[in-house]
Design a protein around this motif. Sequence first.
Motif: not given
Length: 186
Positions: A33-59
């Motif tokens: 279950s701790s792996d599930i939590t870290s996997a979910a955090n990893s997915v969220r982290g990747r999504m936030l990193a992609r959103a951040e990259d998209a905003l940087y690209l827009l800027v």
Amino acid sequence: MGSDNHGAGILPSLGRKGQRMGTQREPDRFGDSSDITSAANSVRGRMLARAEDALYLLVALLLAALALTVIASGAAAFIRSAHSKGVQPSVTGMLNDVLLVLMLVELLHTVRISLRAHQLVPEPFLIVGLIAAIRRVLVITAEQGSAAASQAPSFHPAMVELGLLTILILALVAALIALSKFKVVG
């Protein structure tokens, strides 16, 4: 107590398709279950990193478009002003526009570094501040350069501003030197 491990108190686990796996537990697809939590955090982290990259690209795209717009409008204003007022008074406006484009390009460079390194680096911001201060110094000296301007009421405040800008430039240069000298590699 045969060979089927029932005597040890450990029941054999069933693996995929119901086959017997022995006493070792097979990890499920997601791990514990701790792996599930870290996997979910990893997915969220990747999504936030992609959103951040998209905003940087827009800027970055907006900064590039703004720089091109300033170049085009500055050149057009210089040509209009050179025809009506002469070349020398028009140079101040063009110098201001060119240095503004230089600041925008340096900001674009900062965004590019942030996209690549995924961290905020202070040196480009100090350089942008240095360019802005030097830009203002050049514009003030170009505006106050004539003998008639030295008698104008705006001369004294312009000299005070030049003094403060000089202090700011020295502070920014000292900060850049300190950052390069004491940079922690890690």
